[in-house]
Design a protein around this motif. Sequence first.
Motif, mmCIF file in Angstrom:
data_model
loop_
_atom_site.group_PDB
_atom_site.id
_atom_site.type_symbol
_atom_site.label_atom_id
_atom_site.label_comp_id
_atom_site.label_asym_id
_atom_site.label_seq_id
_atom_site.Cartn_x
_atom_site.Cartn_y
_atom_site.Cartn_z
ATOM 1 N N ALA A 113 0.891 -1.327 -0.014
ATOM 2 C CA ALA A 113 0.022 -0.015 0.013
ATOM 3 C C ALA A 113 0.929 1.245 -0.103
ATOM 4 C CB ALA A 113 -0.960 0.094 1.300
ATOM 5 N N SER A 114 2.022 1.144 0.862
ATOM 6 C CA SER A 114 2.805 2.470 0.866
ATOM 7 C C SER A 114 3.896 2.664 -0.166
ATOM 8 C CB SER A 114 3.692 2.509 2.173
ATOM 9 O OG SER A 114 2.640 2.215 3.051
ATOM 10 N N HIS A 115 4.393 1.317 -0.652
ATOM 11 C CA HIS A 115 5.531 1.361 -1.522
ATOM 12 C C HIS A 115 4.958 1.607 -3.134
ATOM 13 C CE1 HIS A 115 9.444 -0.187 -3.629
ATOM 14 N NE2 HIS A 115 8.615 -0.423 -4.370
ATOM 15 N N GLU A 116 3.819 1.028 -3.186
ATOM 16 C CA GLU A 116 3.240 1.069 -4.883
ATOM 17 C C GLU A 116 2.252 2.142 -4.760
ATOM 18 O OE1 GLU A 116 4.431 -0.668 -7.049
ATOM 19 O OE2 GLU A 116 5.279 -2.108 -6.069
ATOM 20 N N GLY A 117 1.890 2.702 -3.668
ATOM 21 C CA GLY A 117 0.746 3.567 -3.664
ATOM 22 C C GLY A 117 1.159 5.018 -2.695
ATOM 23 N N TYR A 118 0.915 5.137 -1.549
ATOM 24 C CA TYR A 118 1.403 6.374 -0.776
ATOM 25 C C TYR A 118 2.129 6.140 0.432
ATOM 26 C CZ TYR A 118 -3.263 7.362 -2.848
ATOM 27 O OH TYR A 118 -4.407 7.594 -3.902
ATOM 28 N N PRO A 119 3.355 6.810 0.228
ATOM 29 C CA PRO A 119 4.051 7.886 -0.536
ATOM 30 C C PRO A 119 4.723 7.356 -1.535
ATOM 31 C CG PRO A 119 4.973 7.842 1.620
ATOM 32 C CD PRO A 119 4.113 6.646 1.558
ATOM 33 N N GLY A 120 4.555 6.165 -1.822
ATOM 34 C CA GLY A 120 5.539 5.532 -2.970
ATOM 35 C C GLY A 120 5.470 5.915 -4.559
ATOM 36 N N HIS A 121 5.413 4.985 -5.135
ATOM 37 C CA HIS A 121 5.246 5.140 -6.825
ATOM 38 C C HIS A 121 4.418 6.101 -7.276
ATOM 39 C CE1 HIS A 121 8.661 2.581 -6.825
ATOM 40 N NE2 HIS A 121 8.130 1.305 -7.027
ATOM 41 N N HIS A 122 3.320 5.851 -6.686
ATOM 42 C CA HIS A 122 2.121 6.674 -7.295
ATOM 43 C C HIS A 122 1.952 8.023 -7.174
ATOM 44 C CE1 HIS A 122 -1.869 7.742 -8.253
ATOM 45 N NE2 HIS A 122 -2.281 8.285 -6.845
ATOM 46 N N VAL A 123 2.512 8.481 -5.780
ATOM 47 C CA VAL A 123 2.861 9.940 -5.165
ATOM 48 C C VAL A 123 3.970 10.362 -5.966
ATOM 49 C CG1 VAL A 123 3.634 11.439 -3.322
ATOM 50 C CG2 VAL A 123 1.685 9.478 -3.239
ATOM 51 N N TYR A 124 5.171 9.631 -6.104
ATOM 52 C CA TYR A 124 6.284 9.945 -6.926
ATOM 53 C C TYR A 124 6.102 10.334 -8.409
ATOM 54 C CZ TYR A 124 11.231 9.850 -8.745
ATOM 55 O OH TYR A 124 12.232 10.253 -9.495
ATOM 56 N N ASN A 125 5.415 9.630 -9.030
ATOM 57 C CA ASN A 125 5.215 9.841 -10.377
ATOM 58 C C ASN A 125 4.019 11.025 -10.793
ATOM 59 O OD1 ASN A 125 6.727 7.925 -11.567
ATOM 60 N ND2 ASN A 125 5.153 6.222 -11.157
ATOM 61 N N SER A 126 3.112 11.086 -9.644
ATOM 62 C CA SER A 126 2.003 12.303 -9.645
ATOM 63 C C SER A 126 2.889 13.384 -9.622
ATOM 64 C CB SER A 126 1.036 11.872 -8.546
ATOM 65 O OG SER A 126 0.298 10.797 -8.968
ATOM 66 N N LEU A 127 3.775 13.520 -8.698
ATOM 67 C CA LEU A 127 4.490 14.708 -8.294
ATOM 68 C C LEU A 127 5.242 15.376 -9.306
ATOM 69 C CD1 LEU A 127 5.170 14.676 -4.298
ATOM 70 C CD2 LEU A 127 3.343 15.882 -5.680
ATOM 71 N N LEU A 128 6.091 14.339 -9.858
ATOM 72 C CA LEU A 128 7.030 14.576 -11.116
ATOM 73 C C LEU A 128 6.334 15.091 -12.175
ATOM 74 C CD1 LEU A 128 9.523 11.885 -11.032
ATOM 75 C CD2 LEU A 128 10.091 14.029 -10.372
ATOM 76 N N GLU A 129 5.163 14.540 -12.527
ATOM 77 C CA GLU A 129 4.164 15.328 -13.605
ATOM 78 C C GLU A 129 3.550 16.496 -13.430
ATOM 79 O OE1 GLU A 129 0.507 13.679 -16.510
ATOM 80 O OE2 GLU A 129 0.631 12.828 -14.236
ATOM 81 N N ASP A 130 3.066 16.545 -12.133
ATOM 82 C CA ASP A 130 2.518 18.008 -11.578
ATOM 83 C C ASP A 130 3.386 18.938 -11.596
ATOM 84 O OD1 ASP A 130 -0.187 19.145 -10.844
ATOM 85 O OD2 ASP A 130 1.301 19.632 -8.995
ATOM 86 N N GLN A 131 4.518 18.611 -10.724
ATOM 87 C CA GLN A 131 5.662 19.685 -10.755
ATOM 88 C C GLN A 131 6.487 20.112 -11.721
ATOM 89 O OE1 GLN A 131 6.223 20.888 -6.871
ATOM 90 N NE2 GLN A 131 4.162 20.619 -7.493
ATOM 91 N N LEU A 132 6.789 19.054 -12.306
ATOM 92 C CA LEU A 132 7.923 19.309 -13.457
ATOM 93 C C LEU A 132 7.609 19.102 -14.982
ATOM 94 C CD1 LEU A 132 11.042 17.490 -11.755
ATOM 95 C CD2 LEU A 132 10.090 19.941 -11.476
ATOM 96 N N LEU A 133 6.552 18.284 -15.269
ATOM 97 C CA LEU A 133 6.200 18.466 -16.686
ATOM 98 C C LEU A 133 4.983 19.490 -16.960
ATOM 99 C CD1 LEU A 133 5.995 17.176 -19.415
ATOM 100 C CD2 LEU A 133 4.195 15.430 -18.467
ATOM 101 N N LYS A 134 3.767 19.461 -15.855
ATOM 102 C CA LYS A 134 3.124 20.600 -16.081
ATOM 103 C C LYS A 134 3.341 22.076 -15.667
ATOM 104 C CE LYS A 134 -0.834 17.547 -15.957
ATOM 105 N NZ LYS A 134 -2.274 16.998 -15.234
#
Length: 457
Positions: free
Chosen positions: A253-274
């Motif tokens: 739940a943590s590693h794949e989801g929160y605050p793991g991969h799901h959060v990491y990818n979401s933040l990179l997309e939101d902060q750096l791509l968008k």
Amino acid sequence: MKRPLRIWAALVALLAGGCASHPVQPPPMTFDEIAEGYVRAVLAVGEHDPNEVDAYYGPAQWREQAHKEQRSLIALRNIITRLYQNAETAPADPKVPAALFELRRRNLKDLIAALDARVRMLQGWKPSFDDESLALYDIAAPHYKEDDFKPMLATLDKLLPPGPGSVSERYNRYTEQFAIPADRIEPVMKIATEAARARTLHWFKLPNGEHFDLELVHDQPWSAYNWYQGKAVSRIEINTDQPITISRAIELASHEGYPGHHVYNSLLEDQLLKGRHWQEFSIYALFSPQSFIAEGSADYGVDLAFPPAARHELTRKLFEAAGFDPDQAATYNAIVDAAQPAGAATLEAARRYRDGQATAEQTLQWLQTYSLATPSRAQQRLRFFDRYGAYIINYSYGKQVVAQAIDRSAGKDATEAERWRWFFTLLSTPRTPQSLLKDGLADQTEAPPAAAVPSTP
């Protein structure tokens, strides 16, 4: 979309001119053009290696063009070399703080270098385990001996109920008492995921609409996988070939989801791509230094989300949901904690196996002795080594490097809030393994502009 086509055409023209008596050199590239060229090159390599592109959420026509062109590996190496040369010399963006831009430059150079190494491997290069680690992930892990894991076995020997068999056999016999029944996996995972998400949202915001879908699968060399879809959406697959224990449910739940991969990818997309329009963050090349940050931060995130008291509380709740006695949670967690060095043992097993220092049978025995694997799990891990090579360093060693970097920046006596804030910085700015190892997060920069910013608890 004419400009990206021009960028790729210029790189391809370099190849065409290379055989002429007077080749025409394309003009120097801007950093944004280099980033777009990198994305296209990863997509092109993905046509040769189905495991290369872990996630892509950029323009669909770029993928379509890569599939249509089917560029050769030799041609791609020439393009990648040109990209790296330009990344070293391209001028900085005056609109971006200097420290942040240099993080971007260092990160993109490492991504391009790793892509070149992957192409060389596809061409037949067979590096040692450590050379592969350095080439793909920008770092090599420590070496371990059998004696490094004997204290773990001695501690478990004292903690585990007495009984026949080796320490590993007793450990698995004990923990598998708490394997979640098949009909309760989804509700137990839902409770664990909701708890992990709540813990994460307590410390910082996530993009609107973020979520993931959970799917149970079979016959894979991994135990779980996050397939990031873009727009803050993930598809998480959990392999049910092996028993899923209560502690494993919390980890997943943590590693794949929160605050793991799901959060990491979401933040990179939101902060750096968008937020910054940095196109290199529209793609995730699996065999790259980004995986060291991704896996290391995801493993670190398990302990960050659930420090001892919170984990004990959640473990009791999951015990009840799975039909187990919650009063056994404290003993269970103590035994699981004592087994943590098994991750490093798995790393060493992969190194010895891939370097030809151990046969498959010897590796299976090592995994069952020092990695505390059952025979079937040991076989699964061997399949993982065969497919992914040195990728295994990104887990236990990645967690160690991330933890040290955050300790160095926040201080070992930092508050929980301070650790979460440094963790946010790690997840939302370009980072390289070597920079974490040498500097920690000392080159703190201003937070990138976007919707997802740390909240005040």
